[in-house]
Each structure stands twice: as structure tokens, then as C-alpha cells.
Design a protein around this motif. Structure first.
Motif, PDB file in Angstrom:
ATOM      1  N   THR A 148       0.824  -1.215   0.000  1.00 14.40           N
ATOM      2  CA  THR A 148       0.000   0.000   0.000  1.00 14.40           C
ATOM      3  C   THR A 148       0.855   1.262   0.000  1.00 14.40           C
ATOM      4  O   THR A 148       0.346   2.353  -0.251  1.00 14.40           O
ATOM      5  CB  THR A 148      -0.926   0.030   1.236  1.00 14.40           C
ATOM      6  N   ASN A 149       2.146   1.144   0.281  1.00 17.26           N
ATOM      7  CA  ASN A 149       3.032   2.309   0.321  1.00 17.26           C
ATOM      8  C   ASN A 149       3.667   2.507  -1.057  1.00 17.26           C
ATOM      9  O   ASN A 149       4.542   1.757  -1.459  1.00 17.26           O
ATOM     10  CB  ASN A 149       4.110   2.110   1.391  1.00 17.26           C
ATOM     11  N   THR A 186      -4.807  -1.189  -9.959  1.00 17.08           N
ATOM     12  CA  THR A 186      -4.424  -1.296  -8.547  1.00 17.08           C
ATOM     13  C   THR A 186      -3.353  -0.272  -8.203  1.00 17.08           C
ATOM     14  O   THR A 186      -3.406   0.384  -7.160  1.00 17.08           O
ATOM     15  CB  THR A 186      -3.902  -2.718  -8.237  1.00 17.08           C
ATOM     16  N   ILE A 187      -2.381  -0.100  -9.099  1.00 16.93           N
ATOM     17  CA  ILE A 187      -1.320   0.892  -8.881  1.00 16.93           C
ATOM     18  C   ILE A 187      -1.910   2.291  -8.812  1.00 16.93           C
ATOM     19  O   ILE A 187      -1.550   3.094  -7.939  1.00 16.93           O
ATOM     20  CB  ILE A 187      -0.262   0.799  -9.997  1.00 16.93           C
ATOM     21  N   VAL A 221      -3.425   7.271  -5.957  1.00 17.46           N
ATOM     22  CA  VAL A 221      -4.440   8.298  -5.714  1.00 17.46           C
ATOM     23  C   VAL A 221      -4.943   8.239  -4.276  1.00 17.46           C
ATOM     24  O   VAL A 221      -5.371   9.249  -3.716  1.00 17.46           O
ATOM     25  CB  VAL A 221      -5.605   8.140  -6.719  1.00 17.46           C
ATOM     26  N   GLY A 222      -4.890   7.053  -3.682  1.00 19.32           N
ATOM     27  CA  GLY A 222      -5.306   6.918  -2.295  1.00 19.32           C
ATOM     28  C   GLY A 222      -6.757   6.546  -2.120  1.00 19.32           C
ATOM     29  O   GLY A 222      -7.286   6.551  -1.008  1.00 19.32           O
ATOM     30  N   ARG A 223      -7.420   6.215  -3.200  1.00 20.25           N
ATOM     31  CA  ARG A 223      -8.814   5.762  -3.138  1.00 20.25           C
ATOM     32  C   ARG A 223      -9.126   4.989  -4.414  1.00 20.25           C
ATOM     33  O   ARG A 223      -8.361   5.022  -5.377  1.00 20.25           O
ATOM     34  CB  ARG A 223      -9.779   6.941  -2.983  1.00 20.25           C
ATOM     35  N   LYS A 263      -5.690  12.777 -10.263  1.00 19.76           N
ATOM     36  CA  LYS A 263      -4.737  13.545  -9.469  1.00 19.76           C
ATOM     37  C   LYS A 263      -4.303  12.765  -8.235  1.00 19.76           C
ATOM     38  O   LYS A 263      -5.090  12.043  -7.644  1.00 19.76           O
ATOM     39  CB  LYS A 263      -5.356  14.877  -9.031  1.00 19.76           C
ATOM     40  N   THR A 264      -3.038  12.933  -7.857  1.00 19.73           N
ATOM     41  CA  THR A 264      -2.534  12.357  -6.609  1.00 19.73           C
ATOM     42  C   THR A 264      -2.152  13.502  -5.676  1.00 19.73           C
ATOM     43  O   THR A 264      -2.105  14.672  -6.086  1.00 19.73           O
ATOM     44  CB  THR A 264      -1.290  11.479  -6.851  1.00 19.73           C
ATOM     45  N   THR A 265      -1.853  13.148  -4.429  1.00 23.73           N
ATOM     46  CA  THR A 265      -1.446  14.175  -3.458  1.00 23.73           C
ATOM     47  C   THR A 265       0.046  14.486  -3.582  1.00 23.73           C
ATOM     48  O   THR A 265       0.568  15.299  -2.831  1.00 23.73           O
ATOM     49  CB  THR A 265      -1.745  13.700  -2.021  1.00 23.73           C
TER      50      THR A 265
END
Length: 279
Positions: free
Chosen positions: A92-93, A136-137, A142-144, A163-165
Motif C-alpha cells: 500500500t506504500n 491497482t497501482i 491516488v489513495g482511493r 490527481k494524486t497528493t
């Protein structure tokens, strides 16, 4: 040799759309299946890369032969690619991947920073064959859950900007194959690992191909799966072995049913950590 081809219309459309957007892309991130690093490389994506930074992810590394994965990493690195192995399903990281993307985009980041951008945004295209784990990647980055995930090819059909953070924008693309496999063993390997729709090939043809590969490179794993000794396996040919396995697993002479079962076990890593593309 059986002839396997699968290139539905949406793939050609996706390829053309990706080509149209290449001017906006800073880094091409190509997701390969670590078990077939060469066979899962789409030559059409290689054509589109041009002189842009090219990051290769050897995904599903937890299912691949770790020794072969290291060799393939070294091989692709020698070709001037940025390369990393990944188990996106359980990891997940994604910060290691984020750092790798920014390393590949270092020249663009430097250029944007020189123009006064305090938080430069990098645009990447995430591309690869069907069912290689792109969605999955993306969801991890993206975190969701923004990309539909499935264990069959052809789940993603359209293209989206996400978008990602981490100041990274991702162009999500459908899994793309190419119109013709010049080497039919490529088609067999893609079919074996779920990159091709199961309805377009005969499971027993692919299973026989896999048995030959296992006999050659992973006899110990094959012996365990076959519930017999390595010596017994070497006494019979692949066709007889397939029939014997069908009976051993309670499917009598329904070898086609067993072949489907065997491919499902292979894809999930239940036969062993197998790499079909060898260096």
C-alpha cells in the motif's frame, strides 16, 4: 503452434488516444507482468515513448521467480530505463514509486522550478497490457478506488486524468495489446497469465505449453503440483501428463476443465513463483 490473437476495437482507439496526448506527458510508466517481462512489453508503447523518460514497473513480482526478476531489472536498466519491481496488490506504500517517477522527471521538475513553480506537477501516462495491475497501482497512488479493478482483461475501457497528493497527474489508459504477435509463444504466455480473454483460446493448448515450460525450468514445483516425483514426470510426455493430472485432480478425462483450473492456479501463484520469460 496454435494461433492466438486478440485486438478488439477499443484497444486501437486507446492507442490512438494515447498518441494524441503524448505531447502532454512527461514520463511514460509502463506496467509489465514480472512473470513475462519481455512478452508483456507492447511494441506500440515503445514507439510512442520517443525520447521521453521511460519507467518500467515489473508488477506482480511476488508471483515471479525472484532471481529472474533481478536479471530483468538489470537488463532493462542497461537499456536506459528506470526500473522497479513491485507487488501492487499487497504493497500500500507507493512512495518508492513516487520517488522513482520524480527521479525520471528530474529534468522537467528542474525546468518548471526555474520558471518559478514551487510545486511542479508531473504528468505521467500509465500504460500496459490488460490485467497487469495498472488499476491497482493507480488506486494506491491516488489513495482511493478511482480505477475499476478486475482479475480479467478488458476492465478499463476509457482514458481519464487522475490527481494524486504528490503533484502527479496520471493518464489512466486501458490495457493495450498489439494487432499481431509475430512470435506465437508470446500469445501463449499472455494467455497463460490472463492478459487475453479466455474465450479466444483453448485452455488445453495453453496448459500444454505451460507444462513444457514448467518441466524445463521448474520441475520441482511441477512435481509438487502433480503430486508425484520428478522421475515419474520425466517418463511421460506433456499430453499424457495433462491427462494424468486431470485424473489426479478428480476430473477424470475432462482435461479441458483441468487445463482451465491449472491456468487459474498458475495465475494466482499457487504452482510456484514462475517466470516464463527467461534471459
Amino acid at each position: 503452434m496454435v494461433n492466438i490473437q486478440w485486438y478488439p476495437g477499443h484497444m486501437n482507439k486507446a492507442r490512438n488516444q494515447l498518441e494524441d496526448k503524448m505531447g502532454l506527458i512527461d514520463v511514460i510508466v509502463e506496467v509489465l507482468d514480472a512473470r513475462i517481462p519481455q512478452s508483456s512489453r507492447n511494441p506500440m508503447i515503445e514507439e510512442l515513448v520517443g525520447d521521453k523518460p521511460h519507467l518500467i514497473i515489473l508488477n506482480k513480482a511476488d508471483l515471479a521467480d525472484p532471481i529472474m526478476t533481478k536479471r530483468w531489472q538489470k537488463e532493462f536498466t542497461s537499456q536506459g530505463k528506470f526500473v522497479m519491481a513491485l507487488d501492487s496488490l499487497h504493497n500500500t506504500n507507493m512512495q518508492v514509486l513516487v520517488r522513482m517517477i520524480k527521479k525520471a522527471a528530474a529534468a522537467k521538475i528542474k525546468k518548471l522550478t526555474a520558471k518559478g513553480a514551487s510545486q511542479p506537477v508531473i504528468r505521467i501516462a500509465l500504460a500496459g497490457i490488460p490485467n497487469c495491475g495498472k488499476s491497482t497501482i493507480i488506486n494506491r497512488l491516488v489513495g482511493r478506488n478511482v480505477a475499476q479493478v478486475g482479475n480479467k482483461p478488458g476492465v478499463t475501457k476509457g482514458q481519464n486524468w487522475l490527481k494524486t497528493t504528490d503533484n502527479i497527474q496520471i493518464l489512466d489508459t486501458p490495457g493495450i495489446l498489439w494487432p499481431k504477435f509475430e512470435d506465437q509463444t508470446v500469445g501463449l504466455k499472455l494467455a497463460a497469465l490472463g492478459a487475453i480473454k479466455d474465450s479466444v483460446f483453448s485452455a488445453d493448448d495453453v496448459a500444454l505449453f505451460v507444462l513444457a515450460k514448467l518441466r524445463m525450468h521448474y520441475l520441482k514445483d511441477l512435481s509438487k503440483f502433480a503430486r508425484t516425483t520428478k522421475e515419474e514426470i520425466t517418463k511421460i510426455n506433456d499430453t499424457d501428463l495433462l491427462l494424468a493430472l486431470s485424473e489426479e485432480y478428480g476430473m477424470r478425462d475432462d482435461y479441458d476443465r483441468f487445463a482451465t483450473y491449472m491456468l487459474q492456479r498458475l495465475r494466482k501463484g499457487k504452482i510456484g513463483r514462475i517466470t516464463l520469460d527467461r534471459l
